[in-house]
Design an enzyme around this catalytic site. Structure first.
Site, short mmCIF file in Angstrom:
data_model
loop_
_atom_site.label_atom_id
_atom_site.label_comp_id
_atom_site.label_asym_id
_atom_site.label_seq_id
_atom_site.Cartn_x
_atom_site.Cartn_y
_atom_site.Cartn_z
CB SER A 263 -0.88 0.00 1.24
OG SER A 263 -0.06 0.19 2.38
CE LYS A 264 0.33 6.59 -3.54
NZ LYS A 264 -0.70 6.93 -4.41
NE ARG A 265 0.37 3.76 7.25
CZ ARG A 265 -0.19 2.72 7.86
NH1 ARG A 265 -1.36 2.27 7.48
NH2 ARG A 265 0.43 2.14 8.86
#
Ligand code: GLU
Length: 511
Positions: A263-265
């Protein structure tokens, strides 16, 4: 490595990076490409850049520029590609349309593809109906597959829009070799008559990439395992075109810390962002290499040359790796500690001189910074720096005039406010009276203060540490005080005394 003969007549290892410039490639994707690059370098082969820009609607020039910049930052070089040229170009697929048309005509003539005239609207309705009926496989219903040859030819000649679809076998199995998984068997009944040439005359990824991989003599293809469902289509295409399949490895995709899709994180970000966050390319490459490959149970730190030497497809895992940010930080710290002072200064400067709002030193600190001064102490912070972006926080007290901290910090756990105040007074006097300002004299002076007070040295050191830096965690105290110089230390201790006195007075008034 699979299929790499030892003889000197061995075919050259040629791998490629074939991005579709439709969206930024994230760091997980770079991992797979890095493996391809390693293979090429290991066998003194070639690494090719091919831009798969057959999606005219979505392709963006800027994405390619960012990708190339990412590669430059990581020092992953290409031997052939758009800006480098080479004998197998052009390297933009949009410049190769004639080539695809040639092979499309060939497979059409042999009956391996067929024209489909179904409109987008019909296909949409079909999809919706299939979904409503809860069908497991939703795909094209092969309406045009058995059109009489004459009719199909006439409609094409009349200029009716059409796509070319692959005529997949309706039964039996397609058996293929994956370099990581061994033999794989795909049930043909589950395959779709996928589009090979779109109505705008552009090829789809499947068709174009296979033709290019063959014509560009690619020997090894590494790609994310999300491409596995397309593997049988590719296998069939190779058979229909009468070509030998290169070695193909579907490398497991990278998962986030939480075990879910990246994910983006957790790393699903363009690699260049990591440059902006203060990571070293060597650390990123080392980290990427271990996302799905291991040399042995314990080795973790590898230079790029070592990776070139040790990397092999056999040791690539078939289960997905996790993107562990903590491990990346740790690894970056290791690479930061390997830097010379000059390299460290060069790397931290842009981070320190950035505006405060972007994470740089407080705006009150004049730019450009004094390089010689920075050089005199940056090694003290090298040990604790995990990224260059940490530098502003870690070094701020060397630069600012006034320290901000809670006066309570001056009172160590093992001493009371009066004791802390007394220690600072005594330290002030002792340090003022020192004949020389050197490591041992400072240390001895502070130890004497503790001895005279009948307390341990720890709380005295801590009080002075907070007074001169504003922090409880700092580089070694004496070294820090040497850099700051006597005058600044005494001034800061004096301010700390005043702050402690203020607390005491307010405590007394409150009683
Ligand atoms: N153009 C494809 C992509 O960007 C390439 C996949 C492959 O390596 O074959 O995903």
């Amino acid at each position: 490595m699979s299929n790499v003969p030892n003889s000197s007549a061995a075919p050259v290892v040629r791998t490629r990076f074939a991005p579709s410039p439709t969206g930024e490639m994230h760091i997980g994707g770079f991992r797979t490409v890095f493996y391809s690059w390693l293979l090429a370098r290991k066998y003194n082969g070639q690494f090719i850049l091919r831009i798969e820009d057959t999606d005219q609607v979505r392709s963006k020039e800027r994405v390619i520029d960012n990708l190339i910049e990412g590669f430059n930052w990581l020092s992953l070089n290409f031997d052939e590609g758009p800006a480098i040229s080479g004998q197998y170009g052009p390297y933009y697929q949009s410049d190769r349309l004639g080539i695809y048309a040639h092979y499309a005509a060939q497979v059409l003539e042999k009956g391996h593809v067929y024209p489909c005239f179904c409109s987008e609207e019909r296909l949409d309705t079909l999809r919706q109906e299939q979904q409503k009926r809860g069908l497991a496989t939703t795909g094209y219903d092969r309406k045009c597959r058995n059109l009489p040859e004459k009719e199909a030819a006439q409609r094409m000649a009349d200029g009716e829009p059409f796509v070319l679809r692959l005529k997949v076998p309706l039964n039996g199995f397609t058996v293929l070799q994956d370099a990581l998984r061994g033999e794989m068997k795909f049930n043909n009944a589950l395959l779709e008559d996928s589009v090979m040439i779109k109505s705008d005359g552009y090829p789809t990824y499947h068709f174009a990439s296979i033709i290019d991989d063959h014509l560009m003599k690619i020997s090894h293809i590494l790609r994310g395992d999300d491409w596995l469902p397309s593997f049988p289509l590719h296998g069939l295409l190779y058979t229909y075109l009468g070509w030998e399949m290169p070695v193909i490895a579907h490398v497991p995709n990278v998962l986030g810390d939480d075990g879910k899709k990246l994910s983006k994180r957790h790393g699903a970000e363009p690699v260049l962002l990591y440059k902006g966050r203060g990571y070293l390319p060597e650390a990123i490459l080392n980290f990427l290499a271990l996302l799905g490959w291991a040399y042995d149970e314990q080795s973790e730190i590898f230079t790029v040359d070592e990776l070139i030497d040790k990397f092999s497809l056999e040791r690539v895992h078939t289960s997905p790796a996790k993107f562990d940010t903590t491990r990346l930080l740790w690894m970056n710290g290791i690479y930061i500690r390997k830097l010379s002072i000059e390299e460290l200064v060069k790397n931290v400067l842009p981070f320190l001189e950035a505006p405060e709002a972007d994470g740089g030193l407080p705006d009150s600190v004049a730019r450009p910074l004094d390089r010689a001064y920075l050089r005199s102490f940056i090694h003290l912070d090298q040990e604790r720096m995990k990224t260059f972006a940490d530098a502003a926080f870690l070094t701020a007290f060397f630069f600012v005039d006034d320290l901000e901290y809670l006066p309570e910090l001056l009172i160590d756990k093992k001493i009371d406010a009066a004791g802390a105040l007394c220690a600072l007074h005594m330290a002030y006097n002792a340090l003022t009276g020192l004949a020389t300002w050197d490591h041992d004299s400072i240390e001895q002076a502070l130890r004497n203060v503790a001895a005279e007070m009948g307390v341990k040295a720890g709380p005295v050191f801590m009080g002075v540490r907070v007074a001169v830096t504003g922090r409880k965690e700092t580089p070694p105290l004496m070294e820090t005080m040497l850099v700051l110089g006597r005058e600044r230390c005494l001034r800061r201790i004096n301010i700390a005394i005043q702050r402690l006195e203020t607390i005491q007075v307010s405590a007394e008034t409150a009683q």
